[in-house]
Design a protein around this motif. Sequence first.
Motif, PDB file in Angstrom:
ATOM      1  N   PRO A 106      40.877  57.612  29.314  1.00 42.00           N
ATOM      2  CA  PRO A 106      41.446  57.799  27.974  1.00 42.00           C
ATOM      3  C   PRO A 106      41.270  59.229  27.486  1.00 42.00           C
ATOM      4  N   GLU A 107      42.279  59.730  26.797  1.00 44.10           N
ATOM      5  CA  GLU A 107      42.299  61.113  26.303  1.00 44.10           C
ATOM      6  C   GLU A 107      42.229  62.121  27.448  1.00 44.10           C
ATOM      7  N   GLY A 108      42.564  61.672  28.660  1.00 45.16           N
ATOM      8  CA  GLY A 108      42.517  62.561  29.818  1.00 45.16           C
ATOM      9  C   GLY A 108      41.112  62.846  30.302  1.00 45.16           C
ATOM     10  N   ILE A 109      40.137  62.077  29.806  1.00 48.68           N
ATOM     11  CA  ILE A 109      38.726  62.277  30.152  1.00 48.68           C
ATOM     12  C   ILE A 109      38.296  61.174  31.107  1.00 48.68           C
ATOM     13  N   ASP A 123      46.431  51.667  26.617  1.00 49.72           N
ATOM     14  CA  ASP A 123      45.648  50.644  25.921  1.00 49.72           C
ATOM     15  C   ASP A 123      44.746  49.891  26.888  1.00 49.72           C
ATOM     16  N   LEU A 124      45.231  49.668  28.107  1.00 46.29           N
ATOM     17  CA  LEU A 124      44.405  49.002  29.109  1.00 46.29           C
ATOM     18  C   LEU A 124      43.261  49.906  29.560  1.00 46.29           C
ATOM     19  N   GLU A 125      43.530  51.198  29.696  1.00 46.89           N
ATOM     20  CA  GLU A 125      42.465  52.142  30.050  1.00 46.89           C
ATOM     21  C   GLU A 125      41.359  52.122  28.998  1.00 46.89           C
ATOM     22  N   LYS A 126      41.751  52.096  27.724  1.00 52.08           N
ATOM     23  CA  LYS A 126      40.753  52.064  26.653  1.00 52.08           C
ATOM     24  C   LYS A 126      39.928  50.782  26.696  1.00 52.08           C
ATOM     25  N   ALA A 127      40.610  49.668  26.922  1.00 51.12           N
ATOM     26  CA  ALA A 127      39.899  48.387  26.983  1.00 51.12           C
ATOM     27  C   ALA A 127      38.909  48.367  28.145  1.00 51.12           C
ATOM     28  N   HIS A 132      34.855  48.081  28.227  1.00 47.40           N
ATOM     29  CA  HIS A 132      34.246  47.074  29.094  1.00 47.40           C
ATOM     30  C   HIS A 132      33.160  47.711  29.964  1.00 47.40           C
ATOM     31  N   ALA A 133      33.459  48.886  30.508  1.00 48.64           N
ATOM     32  CA  ALA A 133      32.481  49.579  31.361  1.00 48.64           C
ATOM     33  C   ALA A 133      31.243  49.965  30.567  1.00 48.64           C
ATOM     34  N   ILE A 134      31.441  50.425  29.332  1.00 48.16           N
ATOM     35  CA  ILE A 134      30.287  50.802  28.490  1.00 48.16           C
ATOM     36  C   ILE A 134      29.468  49.561  28.152  1.00 48.16           C
ATOM     37  N   THR A 141      37.171  61.053  17.486  1.00 48.42           N
ATOM     38  CA  THR A 141      35.811  60.550  17.702  1.00 48.42           C
ATOM     39  C   THR A 141      35.554  59.321  16.845  1.00 48.42           C
ATOM     40  N   ASP A 142      35.949  59.394  15.562  1.00 45.62           N
ATOM     41  CA  ASP A 142      35.764  58.259  14.655  1.00 45.62           C
ATOM     42  C   ASP A 142      36.495  57.020  15.169  1.00 45.62           C
ATOM     43  N   SER A 143      37.736  57.225  15.618  1.00 49.35           N
ATOM     44  CA  SER A 143      38.535  56.073  16.067  1.00 49.35           C
ATOM     45  C   SER A 143      37.907  55.405  17.289  1.00 49.35           C
ATOM     46  N   TYR A 144      37.350  56.198  18.203  1.00 50.80           N
ATOM     47  CA  TYR A 144      36.727  55.618  19.396  1.00 50.80           C
ATOM     48  C   TYR A 144      35.405  54.935  19.049  1.00 50.80           C
ATOM     49  N   CYS A 145      34.647  55.505  18.152  1.00 56.66           N
ATOM     50  CA  CYS A 145      33.384  54.871  17.764  1.00 56.66           C
ATOM     51  C   CYS A 145      33.639  53.521  17.096  1.00 56.66           C
ATOM     52  N   LYS A 146      34.651  53.447  16.248  1.00 51.64           N
ATOM     53  CA  LYS A 146      35.011  52.168  15.630  1.00 51.64           C
ATOM     54  C   LYS A 146      35.494  51.180  16.691  1.00 51.64           C
ATOM     55  N   PHE A 147      36.257  51.688  17.643  1.00 47.33           N
ATOM     56  CA  PHE A 147      36.764  50.849  18.734  1.00 47.33           C
ATOM     57  C   PHE A 147      35.607  50.287  19.558  1.00 47.33           C
TER      58      PHE A 147
END
Length: 449
Positions: A192-195, A277-281, A285-287, A311-317
């Motif tokens: 996600p985000e190319g990272i 969206d699948l990459e983010k999910a 899951h990995a975390i 950063t905020d959006s990912y932390c909430k996610f």
Amino acid sequence: MSFDKLLEADQRHIDGASRSEITKYFSDEFTRNGGSEWLSTNNRYIVDAAEKFKIDFDANPKTVDCRGLISYISASAPTHLIDGWSFYSRAVEALLRGDSGAAIHLAYYTELRAAMSILASEGIGVFKNKHPIITSDKSYEVVNKVIGWDKDSGAYKRNPDTAGTHRIVWPLLAYWSKTHKASDLINSIIRPEGIELSNWLNATKSHTSGLAISEYLFSKWGIDLANLHEDHQNRNIVSYQPSELRITKDPPIDDVLNFVCETWSFLQPSPGGRFLDLEKALLKHAITVSSRSVIDKILIKRELNLSNDITDSYCKFFDAKKIPLILKLSISGSDKSSPSYPMEILARSFLLLFIATSSVKSHFSAAGATEFEFFWKRFLSTRLCYGKAETTEEALILWEDISEIVDATQAWSKENKLATTLGNWRKDNLLGANQLPGFELAAIWGLAA
């Protein structure tokens, strides 16, 4: 349960398998052919590859066409994958018709094709009873035996019989999943985000390595390939015995429709064949697998160089407690008679297809291969009933049609909770019943976009 394993000598063959030879095929021979066919019709192994390879290998002296073999295994990576998406589509169609037995049968073969595609992408061919491994010196090795668990002695013993397709796939995939080749692939796919995944794991101070994550994911998603050989009696019952004599309880209609709609929601396409969206999910899951429960916002922003908003959006996610149904089902281990089992095996097969799609796409990207009209235009007009599309951009826009159908299905499900059946849903949603099973679109989006 103790599963089959590879012999040590064969493990070394897997270590030496050449992914670069597969990329080279798509940059050289495939491109020279104008990108108009997956494999030249002159290739010796294009029809009945397993039998012809056996004849050539058993000849004295051997007559194996090594270049042709490499080309065949290379071309089998996308073509096993495409067949896998078609099997998945038919499995979902069976699920939506209340035919759990057919859904399970087809989902197993989806997993098998997805695994064969992943392995072929790595230079590992899965044939009938002699399985060629492509090496970096444009040669090959052969795997044909496994070590099986002997219940009488309580130890592993070399099985004297050759290992066929169903028996060899899990030992190959299981050993490969423990190598850095597998973790490197997963690392490059989930970004996600190319990272890349490894950087996310570092930034969240996760306690599990990328290698352990890779092994964990494949151990969960490939469990049916392991179990269904060991427990071949259950597989044969589903595949060959009359389903009407063993009627099981169907999953609730809400669960079925939610599962199919959620699956589609993860497939919103992006340029480059990615499903963000699948990459983010899968990142979340990995975390979670890494047992990381507290996320340091400052650390993430600093380590990954993200803006405050992102950063905020990912932390909430990450903090959100809801677990996607498909991921929850993928790690469930229900009994095969459970109403949820058809969706569990479908969830696992879907995730293996995602890995296979991303792996094949990375070959195309590295090789600069971009011409696939011979494949996707035919699929749009025949398998998917979408008529003509002249560009891949037009194919991507088809997401809007699917999204509308998903929204309509979810709305119908909320309004018809009582005394309803899948038959009623199909009657009221003829377009959805026709189009929702059409997951071949994911193959087009993932490979040709």
